[in-house]
Design an enzyme around this catalytic site. Sequence first.
Site, PDB file in Angstrom:
ATOM      1  N   ALA A 239       2.638  -0.156  11.649  1.00  0.00           N
ATOM      2  CA  ALA A 239       1.232   0.243  11.578  1.00  0.00           C
ATOM      3  C   ALA A 239       0.572  -0.227  10.279  1.00  0.00           C
ATOM      4  O   ALA A 239       1.190  -0.840   9.409  1.00  0.00           O
ATOM      5  CB  ALA A 239       1.124   1.752  11.726  1.00  0.00           C
ATOM      6  N   HIS A 240      -0.702   0.096  10.174  1.00  0.00           N
ATOM      7  CA  HIS A 240      -1.526  -0.369   9.051  1.00  0.00           C
ATOM      8  C   HIS A 240      -0.994   0.105   7.699  1.00  0.00           C
ATOM      9  O   HIS A 240      -0.507   1.212   7.553  1.00  0.00           O
ATOM     10  CB  HIS A 240      -2.973   0.097   9.224  1.00  0.00           C
ATOM     11  CG  HIS A 240      -3.123   1.602   9.258  1.00  0.00           C
ATOM     12  ND1 HIS A 240      -3.202   2.371   8.129  1.00  0.00           N
ATOM     13  CD2 HIS A 240      -3.183   2.457  10.301  1.00  0.00           C
ATOM     14  CE1 HIS A 240      -3.325   3.639   8.453  1.00  0.00           C
ATOM     15  NE2 HIS A 240      -3.307   3.724   9.773  1.00  0.00           N
ATOM     16  N   ASN A 241      -1.060  -0.793   6.731  1.00  0.00           N
ATOM     17  CA  ASN A 241      -0.730  -0.507   5.324  1.00  0.00           C
ATOM     18  C   ASN A 241       0.731  -0.152   5.075  1.00  0.00           C
ATOM     19  O   ASN A 241       1.070   0.415   4.029  1.00  0.00           O
ATOM     20  CB  ASN A 241      -1.630   0.592   4.766  1.00  0.00           C
ATOM     21  CG  ASN A 241      -3.090   0.175   4.717  1.00  0.00           C
ATOM     22  OD1 ASN A 241      -3.860   0.517   5.613  1.00  0.00           O
ATOM     23  ND2 ASN A 241      -3.458  -0.573   3.698  1.00  0.00           N
ATOM     24  N   CYS A 242       1.614  -0.483   6.004  1.00  0.00           N
ATOM     25  CA  CYS A 242       3.046  -0.310   5.745  1.00  0.00           C
ATOM     26  C   CYS A 242       3.525  -1.384   4.773  1.00  0.00           C
ATOM     27  O   CYS A 242       2.990  -2.493   4.730  1.00  0.00           O
ATOM     28  CB  CYS A 242       3.851  -0.416   7.030  1.00  0.00           C
ATOM     29  SG  CYS A 242       3.672   0.996   8.133  1.00  0.00           S
ATOM     30  N   SER A 259       1.034   3.512   6.463  1.00  0.00           N
ATOM     31  CA  SER A 259       1.288   3.665   5.026  1.00  0.00           C
ATOM     32  C   SER A 259       2.702   4.116   4.700  1.00  0.00           C
ATOM     33  O   SER A 259       2.971   4.591   3.595  1.00  0.00           O
ATOM     34  CB  SER A 259       0.282   4.645   4.384  1.00  0.00           C
ATOM     35  OG  SER A 259      -1.036   4.170   4.555  1.00  0.00           O
TER      36      SER A 259
END
Length: 345
Positions: A239-242, A259
């Site tokens: 997912a986003h910002n991992c 994240s």
Amino acid sequence: MGIEGLTLAKISEMVGGTLKGDGDRVVTSITSPEAPCPGSISPLWEKKLEQDADPEAVLLTKEGWIREDGEGVEVEDPRRALVTLLEYFDTERTAELPEIHETAVISESAVIGEKVTIGPGCVVSAHCRIGDGCLLAGNVWLGKHVSVGENTQIEPGVVIYDRSSLGRNCIVHANAVVGCEGFGFMPDAEKGLLRIPQIGTAVIEDDVEIGVCSSIDRGTFGETRISKGTKIDSHVKIAHNCTVGEYCIIVAQTGLAGSSTLGNGVTMAAQSGVGNHAKVGDGVIAAGRAGITDDISPGSVVSGFPAIDHKADLRQTAALRQLPDLVKNVKRIEKKLGELKQEKE
């Protein structure tokens, strides 16, 4: 174009092994030791499988495992030697003459390196940069300002969204998606669910491999980053910002929530997961279906949901399996106590 066969003597030289038998015997394929065929060599590194090996098999095996009248190559590490042979016989990775197919759509502002192959139906959008020696198979779509490093291979149906970057020597397997919009919504009094714009990027470093149908979201803002040498299996969701560290292994159907962070050398086994903002330390091993909901210390081995120390989880599982018998014993004790009470009355 076919692959030229190798003599046993040449194989011995390639893998640093000891030749047993006829060094001029030609090997053209690799088969299992249970079902060898003419011209094949069979890897064997598990002692328990030795009894199943065909007596006629030409073996690539451990030192001292080939019988006196047998043939093959003995090495210290047959599994590593097998990789060397597989690389030689891997015809799918054999380089073809570079070409750009007539049906490919390439923006005039795109910069294409030397010896690049772009297959049928590919789209290379404005301001893309493709490094030397890259391969884009059929129906690959590159968005605007996408950067692809040297010698990266992108298989059919892959989509790389705007502003994403891939490093050198990456492999992106069929139908994977990099840099797509993350799943971002929040409750809103007027709209019910308010969509959160995702304006960040996705950065894939050198030597990363991304499996079939895996998806890596771009950051809401900032970036999602997959560090060098990491290998991602099929049907994985990041997912986003991992942030994923170097040389991690992420096995099929694993999911990393927004994240979350993996350190270097982390192994996520099949169907495991990491919750929002959780940090997984270097060298952690998460067993299959482990659900990580909180930070995990470096070097830990965890399992279960929520994930705990693997040995503790095994003890809990063993205890749970005893519950049916414990319930029976409790009922039997209750019955006995009831009978004793009636006798006293």
